[in-house]
Design a protein around this motif. Structure first.
Motif, mmCIF file in Angstrom:
data_model
loop_
_atom_site.group_PDB
_atom_site.id
_atom_site.type_symbol
_atom_site.label_atom_id
_atom_site.label_comp_id
_atom_site.label_asym_id
_atom_site.label_seq_id
_atom_site.Cartn_x
_atom_site.Cartn_y
_atom_site.Cartn_z
ATOM 1 N N LEU A 1 0.831 -0.966 -0.078
ATOM 2 C CA LEU A 1 0.355 0.378 -0.170
ATOM 3 C C LEU A 1 0.958 1.144 0.246
ATOM 4 O O LEU A 1 0.032 1.597 -0.237
ATOM 5 N N ILE A 2 2.072 1.046 0.185
ATOM 6 C CA ILE A 2 2.851 2.703 0.823
ATOM 7 C C ILE A 2 3.627 2.199 -0.563
ATOM 8 O O ILE A 2 3.378 3.984 -0.996
ATOM 9 N N ARG A 3 3.686 1.816 -1.485
ATOM 10 C CA ARG A 3 4.525 2.005 -2.885
ATOM 11 C C ARG A 3 3.034 2.568 -3.837
ATOM 12 O O ARG A 3 4.270 4.191 -4.088
ATOM 13 N N PRO A 4 2.504 2.215 -3.914
ATOM 14 C CA PRO A 4 1.481 3.010 -4.708
ATOM 15 C C PRO A 4 1.232 4.709 -4.212
ATOM 16 O O PRO A 4 1.076 5.677 -4.892
ATOM 17 N N CYS A 5 1.184 4.618 -2.682
ATOM 18 C CA CYS A 5 0.674 6.152 -2.505
ATOM 19 C C CYS A 5 1.679 6.569 -2.877
ATOM 20 O O CYS A 5 1.485 8.236 -2.916
ATOM 21 N N VAL A 6 3.609 6.045 -2.286
ATOM 22 C CA VAL A 6 4.064 6.990 -3.049
ATOM 23 C C VAL A 6 4.288 7.504 -4.151
ATOM 24 O O VAL A 6 4.933 8.751 -5.109
ATOM 25 N N TRP A 7 4.238 6.554 -5.034
ATOM 26 C CA TRP A 7 4.480 7.015 -6.509
ATOM 27 C C TRP A 7 3.501 7.644 -6.906
ATOM 28 O O TRP A 7 3.866 8.562 -7.894
ATOM 29 N N PHE A 8 2.251 7.924 -6.268
ATOM 30 C CA PHE A 8 1.640 8.567 -6.309
ATOM 31 C C PHE A 8 1.014 10.266 -6.438
ATOM 32 O O PHE A 8 1.474 10.833 -6.801
ATOM 33 N N ALA A 9 1.902 10.357 -5.477
ATOM 34 C CA ALA A 9 2.484 11.550 -4.912
ATOM 35 C C ALA A 9 3.366 12.579 -5.859
ATOM 36 O O ALA A 9 3.739 13.188 -6.138
ATOM 37 N N VAL A 10 4.390 10.671 -6.344
ATOM 38 C CA VAL A 10 5.543 11.582 -7.249
ATOM 39 C C VAL A 10 5.133 11.661 -8.584
ATOM 40 O O VAL A 10 5.017 13.262 -8.789
ATOM 41 N N PHE A 11 3.977 11.088 -8.456
ATOM 42 C CA PHE A 11 3.159 11.772 -10.037
ATOM 43 C C PHE A 11 2.684 13.176 -10.161
ATOM 44 O O PHE A 11 2.240 13.958 -10.971
ATOM 45 N N LEU A 12 2.095 13.336 -8.797
ATOM 46 C CA LEU A 12 1.049 14.465 -8.536
ATOM 47 C C LEU A 12 2.680 15.744 -8.234
ATOM 48 O O LEU A 12 2.131 16.738 -9.033
ATOM 49 N N VAL A 13 3.187 15.419 -7.970
ATOM 50 C CA VAL A 13 4.435 16.695 -7.914
ATOM 51 C C VAL A 13 5.379 16.802 -9.206
ATOM 52 O O VAL A 13 4.792 18.124 -10.024
ATOM 53 N N LEU A 14 4.914 15.898 -9.955
ATOM 54 C CA LEU A 14 6.025 16.005 -11.517
ATOM 55 C C LEU A 14 4.725 17.070 -12.341
ATOM 56 O O LEU A 14 4.977 16.968 -12.906
ATOM 57 N N LEU A 15 3.217 16.507 -12.108
ATOM 58 C CA LEU A 15 2.190 16.973 -12.796
ATOM 59 C C LEU A 15 1.942 18.672 -12.459
ATOM 60 O O LEU A 15 1.777 19.498 -13.185
ATOM 61 N N LYS A 16 2.213 18.840 -11.209
ATOM 62 C CA LYS A 16 2.269 20.460 -10.736
ATOM 63 C C LYS A 16 3.485 21.188 -11.535
ATOM 64 O O LYS A 16 3.213 21.791 -11.749
ATOM 65 N N LEU A 17 4.841 20.586 -11.583
ATOM 66 C CA LEU A 17 5.386 20.885 -12.002
ATOM 67 C C LEU A 17 5.371 21.066 -13.361
ATOM 68 O O LEU A 17 5.959 22.526 -14.400
ATOM 69 N N CYS A 18 4.791 20.540 -14.078
ATOM 70 C CA CYS A 18 4.660 20.947 -15.287
ATOM 71 C C CYS A 18 3.458 21.716 -15.930
ATOM 72 O O CYS A 18 3.883 22.377 -16.872
ATOM 73 N N VAL A 19 3.025 21.796 -14.973
ATOM 74 C CA VAL A 19 1.125 22.079 -15.365
ATOM 75 C C VAL A 19 1.882 23.891 -14.539
ATOM 76 O O VAL A 19 1.859 25.276 -15.794
ATOM 77 N N GLY A 20 2.672 24.125 -13.607
ATOM 78 C CA GLY A 20 3.711 25.461 -13.304
ATOM 79 C C GLY A 20 4.065 25.490 -14.607
ATOM 80 O O GLY A 20 4.310 26.735 -14.377
ATOM 81 N N GLY A 21 4.771 25.142 -14.896
ATOM 82 C CA GLY A 21 6.194 25.260 -15.842
ATOM 83 C C GLY A 21 5.421 26.205 -17.210
ATOM 84 O O GLY A 21 5.874 26.559 -17.814
ATOM 85 N N GLY A 22 4.409 25.200 -17.834
ATOM 86 C CA GLY A 22 3.589 25.352 -18.072
ATOM 87 C C GLY A 22 3.173 27.036 -18.324
ATOM 88 O O GLY A 22 3.268 27.856 -19.824
ATOM 89 N N LEU A 23 1.977 27.350 -17.375
ATOM 90 C CA LEU A 23 1.635 28.526 -17.269
ATOM 91 C C LEU A 23 2.517 29.441 -16.747
ATOM 92 O O LEU A 23 2.785 30.576 -17.639
ATOM 93 N N CYS A 24 3.998 29.647 -16.404
ATOM 94 C CA CYS A 24 4.746 30.520 -16.817
ATOM 95 C C CYS A 24 5.250 31.156 -17.623
ATOM 96 O O CYS A 24 5.725 31.567 -18.257
ATOM 97 N N TRP A 25 5.503 29.446 -18.854
ATOM 98 C CA TRP A 25 5.427 29.686 -20.259
ATOM 99 C C TRP A 25 4.309 30.152 -21.131
ATOM 100 O O TRP A 25 4.794 31.522 -21.805
ATOM 101 N N VAL A 26 3.393 30.072 -20.795
ATOM 102 C CA VAL A 26 2.005 31.127 -21.247
ATOM 103 C C VAL A 26 2.373 32.589 -20.999
ATOM 104 O O VAL A 26 2.416 33.736 -21.694
ATOM 105 N N ARG A 27 2.694 32.315 -20.226
ATOM 106 C CA ARG A 27 2.483 33.885 -19.463
ATOM 107 C C ARG A 27 3.803 34.865 -19.534
ATOM 108 O O ARG A 27 3.673 36.033 -19.891
ATOM 109 N N SER A 28 5.068 34.562 -19.913
ATOM 110 C CA SER A 28 5.712 34.879 -20.445
ATOM 111 C C SER A 28 6.110 35.207 -22.467
ATOM 112 O O SER A 28 6.795 36.155 -22.526
ATOM 113 N N LYS A 29 4.869 34.825 -23.125
ATOM 114 C CA LYS A 29 4.482 34.811 -24.183
ATOM 115 C C LYS A 29 3.076 35.830 -24.001
ATOM 116 O O LYS A 29 2.902 36.424 -25.330
ATOM 117 N N GLN A 30 2.870 36.223 -23.450
ATOM 118 C CA GLN A 30 1.342 37.991 -22.801
ATOM 119 C C GLN A 30 2.078 38.722 -23.684
ATOM 120 O O GLN A 30 2.984 39.101 -23.419
#
Length: 129
Positions: A1-30
């Motif tokens: 049970l711990i292993r899936p939770c760790v991978w899910f947390a890693v996935f969420l962190v990577l997703l937040k980084l990608c979304v945040g980076g994408g929004l920063c890139w969009v803001r830079s082109k405005q």
């Protein structure tokens, strides 16, 4: 049970980084002073105007240069919409009545509504009224 939770947390962190980076890139082109949705509208208008220009050039067989150098005083393209998609007024009429080819002889202000920079200053912008 711990292993899936760790991978899910890693996935969420990577997703937040990608979304945040994408929004920063969009803001830079405005554009300055434009919101996120306004920028989307401006991009959609630019794509539509570019496609219309390309299609009309292909049909007529005439090539139109959309080159924009320096402050845009030499721009002679056929853009006739504001950044927000409104049609420009014809030069010398209505709100643009003061802008005529007699007042600005080398600016390309003929009886059309194409964007121009009649001032020939360091204002890096073509505009229409």
């Amino acid at each position: 049970l711990i292993r899936p939770c760790v991978w899910f947390a890693v996935f969420l962190v990577l997703l937040k980084l990608c979304v945040g980076g994408g929004l920063c890139w969009v803001r830079s082109k405005q554009c300055a002073g434009a919101g996120l949705f306004e920028t989307g509208q401006q991009v959609a208008v630019a794509v539509a105007v570019t496609a219309t220009t390309a299609a009309s050039s292909a049909v007529s067989g005439q090539s139109v240069s959309e080159a924009f150098t320096g402050d845009g005083a030499d721009y002679r393209g056929v853009q006739s919409r504001t950044k927000m998609g409104y049609s420009c007024e014809v030069w010398g009429q209505g709100a643009a009545a003061a802008y005529t080819s007699a007042n600005y002889p080398s600016s390309g202000l003929v009886d059309n509504n194409f964007c121009r920079n009649p001032y020939n200053t360091n204002d890096i912008n073509n505009f229409c009224r």
